[in-house]
Design an enzyme around this catalytic site. Structure first.
Site: not given
Ligand code: AMP
Length: 285
Positions: A29, A35-36, A150, A184
């Site tokens: 998103m 992390g991403h 997640d 993160m």
């Molecule tokens: P989001 O943008 O929050 O929807 O996350 C996109 C992807 O990044 C999802 O698969 C999340 O689980 C992963 N993600 C978010 N934060 C982290 C993190 N700190 N470490 C590893 N993966 C992450």
């Protein structure tokens, strides 16, 4: 390598037609952090082509305020993706993804869906499975990479792919943390500096539980849950949504430690809801 930005699903589909090599996909998103970026690096271990999507999916938000306030910075995100081998970033508009008259959803229906995040955010996982299915249909990846951060989302998406016979290798990557242990998250930016300091209690509390189980040999998870809640409650600014010991397979609560347990929690600090989890596992030797 410069990153191509594509907004239109038709343009993406045309581009996809030309690709024969293995394609790995990282849906996000946006508001990208390390992390991403680590998911992108993981994607590069599985495929020669890496595509990322940035789409703030309205159907997985329970509150309009939360959706409106979600951080957005596509040009900053694209800069962060330079030099990581990303070929293409798909940034569809809401109208592209949900045109007028859209009405077909993917609805996960089994007990896990109504637990934890599902209980706190009704309809959230239906929004997640629907958008990921749509992205998978458009991108047609061979490999898709998600974060363990997640955990419940990961289990539900992996099951969607199994249940619907989708030929996609689902890869899960470990949680990337700040130096002080805070996972993160794009939501961390919303924390004031006193709140940011208090947020370190999340990881500290989980590591304390890990130490009690693995070093002190405590097995009574019902008693440890009381200790966990007491530890978190020492910080009055922190409100517990849930903090539980669960099975990493089906997320049902566990009362006795055997080989492996997942401690998972959602807490609210100020106006920010933070999620985290840790697998606690006996070493195999
Ligand atoms: P989001 O943008 O929050 O929807 O996350 C996109 C992807 O990044 C999802 O698969 C999340 O689980 C992963 N993600 C978010 N934060 C982290 C993190 N700190 N470490 C590893 N993966 C992450």
């Amino acid at each position: 390598m410069s990153v191509q930005l594509i907004e239109q699903t038709a343009a993406l589909a045309a581009y996809r037609e030309q690709i024969t090599e293995t394609l790995a996909f990282v849906p996000t998103m946006g508001a990208l952090h390390d992390g991403h970026l680590n998911l992108v690096k993981e994607a590069g271990r599985h495929a020669s082509r890496i595509w990322v999507s940035i789409f703030v999916n309205p159907k997985q938000f329970n509150s309009k305020e939360d959706l409106d306030k979600y951080p957005r910075d596509v040009s900053g995100d694209c800069r962060k993706l330079q030099n990581l081998g990303v070929e293409l970033v798909f940034v569809p508009t809401v109208d592209q993804m949900y045109p007028q008259g859209f009405g077909t959803f993917v609805t996960p229906e089994y007990p896990m869906v109504d637990l934890w995040e599902g209980a706190s955010r009704p309809g959230h996982f239906k929004g997640v499975t629907t958008v990921v299915m749509k992205l998978f249909q458009i991108v047609r990846p061979h490999v898709a990479v998600f974060g363990l951060k997640d955990f419940q989302q990961w289990l539900i998406l992996r099951k969607m792919v199994q249940d619907l016979h989708m030929p996609i290798l689902m890869v899960c990557s470990p949680t990337v943390r700040e130096a002080d242990g805070l996972a993160m998250s794009s939501r961390n930016a919303k924390l004031s500096s006193p709140e940011r300091e208090k947020a370190t209690l999340i990881f500290r509390s989980m590591k304390t539980m890990e130490q009690k189980i693995l070093q002190q040999g405590m097995k009574d998870l019902a008693a440890l849950k009381i200790e966990l809640h007491a530890m978190l409650s020492q910080e009055p600014a922190l409100q517990i949504d849930y903090a539980e010991f669960v099975s990493p397979e089906n997320l049902e609560p566990q009362t006795q430690f055997q080989q492996k347990v997942l401690v998972m929690m959602a807490v609210i600090i100020g106006k920010t809801r933070l999620l985290d989890n840790l697998i606690i596992q006996k070493p195999s030797h």
